[in-house]
Design a protein around this motif. Structure first.
Motif, PDB file in Angstrom:
ATOM      1  N   TRP A 151       0.840  -1.202   0.000  1.00  0.00           N
ATOM      2  CA  TRP A 151       0.000   0.000   0.000  1.00  0.00           C
ATOM      3  C   TRP A 151       0.872   1.247   0.000  1.00  0.00           C
ATOM      4  O   TRP A 151       0.646   2.180  -0.767  1.00  0.00           O
ATOM      5  CB  TRP A 151      -0.907  -0.007   1.238  1.00  0.00           C
ATOM      6  N   SER A 232      -6.877  -2.977  -5.866  1.00  0.00           N
ATOM      7  CA  SER A 232      -6.415  -2.120  -4.770  1.00  0.00           C
ATOM      8  C   SER A 232      -5.989  -3.000  -3.605  1.00  0.00           C
ATOM      9  O   SER A 232      -6.532  -4.096  -3.429  1.00  0.00           O
ATOM     10  CB  SER A 232      -7.538  -1.184  -4.322  1.00  0.00           C
ATOM     11  N   PRO A 233      -5.008  -2.563  -2.789  1.00  0.00           N
ATOM     12  CA  PRO A 233      -4.500  -3.418  -1.705  1.00  0.00           C
ATOM     13  C   PRO A 233      -5.605  -3.890  -0.762  1.00  0.00           C
ATOM     14  O   PRO A 233      -5.657  -5.073  -0.418  1.00  0.00           O
ATOM     15  CB  PRO A 233      -3.504  -2.520  -0.982  1.00  0.00           C
TER      16      PRO A 233
END
Lengths: 301, 368
Positions: A151, A232-233
């Motif tokens: 992230w 997305s993380p």
């Protein structure tokens, strides 16, 4: 039956899927699809298992686990270079190149086992990873660290921004002086290293040797987690927990008397079915990086 | 000067020929495989003698003729050819069907269900094959509909369906008569395919169905309206749509055909003689996965698939010979994997071609 008591088991199974999926996120955000993750996990797992067995037999003690994970990571990295060269430099069809590496991995791992151990699997080692006083395997902490670092790198560093730009619009990135080739190579190499690490995590926690069935499609599940988690993380983490949880359920169900009498195949199907249903449920809208899977040709647009 | 021109046209021709590139890629795969064998200190001659023995049945060591090997090679080729077709047709429509393995499993399961549950009568085998074709076709059709209607990535969807097929087949297998952990009751004789030409081997009359499918593949793709719309969809989905072609129909039809090919492969393997009892599989047979490589080597053409399928059959049959000669049989998988990797590098040749063209044009412009 408290879910908290089962948490270590769940995390043991979720961790490798999550680590591999984070790698898949990096490569796809840079614009290269890497379905070789499955094979790279196998190569990493085989390398880690062989290293750990040989070092344990030589009396290296607990340090051999760390070395084994590093060797697994390096093996995944090395083989991912083939995919990087093919898809970035030679503009190869990324699905074909990835499939080729998967087939190559099936052969190479067992070939190596045949040479080293004269069997179609690596020799069993005595002790794999041990749990800590919370009952957790170290792999769970590794996975959490990987997510946080991912992230940070992806959203808080120039490198991450450049990488994402190459996946969305490589021509625009190129025009402001970003090295698209370098970024895409990095993406693939990160995914290769993490896939190798994930393979090592699987083999050192969930089994005692590498066989041809050790990975069993978990690389592909990780890939599905990338798209289901919308690149997305946080999303990928939740997707990995969902898919891994479905897999963990098969293990946990053995401890639940009402479920243990059913054939285990019902639970074996679960992760694959959940993944498929999730794919169908999220179809239609496209969140993928714009240039994902498309080779970039300089000066041709 | 003239000689140089001729030389160039030869290389140009080579670069333009798909067949030549395929042969080159296969040779390159074998070359690297040979180097690998040398690297681990084994004798590559043992590898090649295993391969030639599987091809011709002649043992160089003592001059014995063993036609059984040729028969086994051809028997192994059948599922490879069919799975190659199962990969090839969707590829022509622009789909990457990794699901032949699942379709193969479903075909096999349907075939053994009919074989075990229907009261045996002469010609039962034919109905087993039909059941396999239908089951495989339906399993492939699911992917077709998911892709065409919901735009689900066929790569991940087919892989998930492979594993679902594996465990479904096991669950279903447990309910068949005489089921244990590994197999079911013996398959009735009426359900078996008849041995053909080389009775000592498992080569059987399934070959006629394989050849029929190759012919159907060629005919459908090249001679029918449906085939035309399939190829048009593959070349350019949007252009095809604009000219009134139903891409949904092309995609779904290609997957239905693919499933039929792979399903038939499952039935032929099951009923071909190697298995006296019905199977409760513990893992994949990998014919479906290898079909990907077969079709890539064969350039997705009917004849190419046929030849590539035989090549892979040879490699499969030579495995047991290799293992007996201290060559790890996994070398064949490595060679197959290398071949696929090298094929993916084919696009690199486009770059070479482009450079050669630029150079040629420049020279022409300068000489004027």
């Amino acid at each position: 039956m408290n879910i908290l008591t089962q948490l270590p088991t769940i995390l043991m199974i979720v961790s490798p899927i999550l680590i591999a999926a984070i790698g898949g996120m990096f490569t796809e955000r840079s614009g290269v699809v890497n379905i070789a993750i499955e094979g790279l996990m196998g190569l990493g797992a085989c390398a880690a298992a062989s290293t750990h067995y040989l070092m344990e037999a030589a009396g290296a003690g607990r340090y051999s686990l760390v070395v084994a994970l590093l060797v697994g990571t390096a093996t995944g990295w090395a083989f991912s270079l083939i995919h990087a060269a093919a898809s970035v430099d030679l503009k190869a069809d990324q699905t074909i190149s990835g499939t080729g590496i998967n087939l190559l991995a099936d052969g190479t791992t067992i070939f190596v086992a045949q040479i080293l151990f004269k069997a179609d699997r690596t020799k069993e080692y005595q002790v794999g990873m041990l749990t800590d006083r919370f009952g957790m395997y170290p792999t769970a902490y590794i996975a959490i660290a990987v997510v946080i670092i991912a992230w940070f790198v992806m959203y808080k560093t120039p490198f991450g921004m450049h990488l994402r730009a190459c996946g969305e619009h490589p021509a625009a990135a190129d025009s402001v002086g970003i090295n698209v080739r370098l970024m895409r190579y990095s993406g693939v190499m990160i995914s290769g290293s993490l896939a190798g690490l994930a393979g090592g995590c699987i083999v050192l926690t969930q089994t005692i040797q590498y066989t041809s069935g050790t990975i069993g499609g978990r690389g592909y599940i990780a890939l599905a987690a990338v798209s289901f988690g919308r690149w997305s993380p946080l999303g990928v983490t939740l997707a990995a927990i969902l898919f891994g949880g479905a897999q963990a359920f098969a293990v946990i169900s053995n401890n639940i008397p009402a479920l243990a009498s059913l054939p285990s195949e019902y639970f074996n199907i679960l992760p694959y079915a959940v993944t498929l249903i999730a794919l169908i449920a999220t179809s239609g809208k496209d969140y993928a990086p714009q240039a994902n899977g498309i080779p970039y040709e300089k000066g041709a647009s | 000067m003239k000689a140089k021109d001729e030389n160039r046209t030869f290389i140009d021709k080579l670069l333009d020929s798909d067949v030549a590139i395929s042969i080159l890629v296969v040779m390159l795969g074998f070359l690297v495989g040979t180097l690998l064998i040398l690297l681990v200190g084994r004798n590559p001659a043992d590898m090649f003698s295993s391969i030639t023995e599987s091809m011709f049945g002649v043992a160089k060591r003592n001059g014995d003729w063993n036609f059984r090997y040729v028969g086994e090679t051809l028997a192994y080729s059948m599922p490879y050819i069919l799975c190659g077709l199962a990969m090839g047709l969707p590829a022509r429509v622009g789909l990457f069907n990794i699901g032949a393995e699942g379709q193969y499993i479903m075909g096999m399961t349907a075939a053994q269900t009919v074989a075990l549950l229907v009261t045996p009568f002469p010609g039962l085998w034919f109905f087993c094959l039909i059941a396999a074709i239908i089951a495989g076709s339906l399993w492939g059709g699911i992917v077709g509909i998911l892709k065409a209607k919901f735009n689900v990535s066929e790569v991940v969807a087919t892989i998930m369906l492979n594993y679902i097929a594996l465990y479904t087949s096991r669950l279903w297998g447990f309910t068949l008569p005489g089921a244990t952990t590994y197999n079911t009751a013996p398959l009735p004789l009426e359900s078996k395919l008849t041995k053909f030409l080389i009775p000592t081997s498992n080569f059987n009359t399934g070959i006629f169905f394989v050849l029929l499918m190759v012919a159907i593949y060629y005919f459908v793709l090249n001679k029918t309206k449906l085939g035309y719309s399939m190829r048009a969809t593959g070349y350019n989905k949007y252009a095809a749509k604009c000219s009134g072609i139903s891409t949904v129909r092309s995609v779904t039809a290609s997957m239905l055909f693919a499933g039929a090919f792979a399903g038939l492969a499952g039935a032929i393997v099951l009923l071909g003689g190697a298995f006296p009892k019905g199977r409760i599989i513990t893992g994949m047979d990998n014919y479906g996965f290898m079909g990907i490589a077969v079709s890539l080597v064969g350039n997705n053409t009917a004849i190419g698939n046929l030849l590539a399928g035989v090549l892979f059959g040879i490699l499969k049959q030579s495995q047991s010979l290799m293992q007996s000669r201290n060559i790890p049989k996994e070398i064949t998988y490595i060679i197959q994997g290398l071949i696929v990797v090298f094929i993916s590098l084919r696009s690199g040749l486009e770059i070479v071609k482009q450079k050669r063209l630029t150079k040629k044009l420049r020279e022409e412009a300068l000489s004027k």
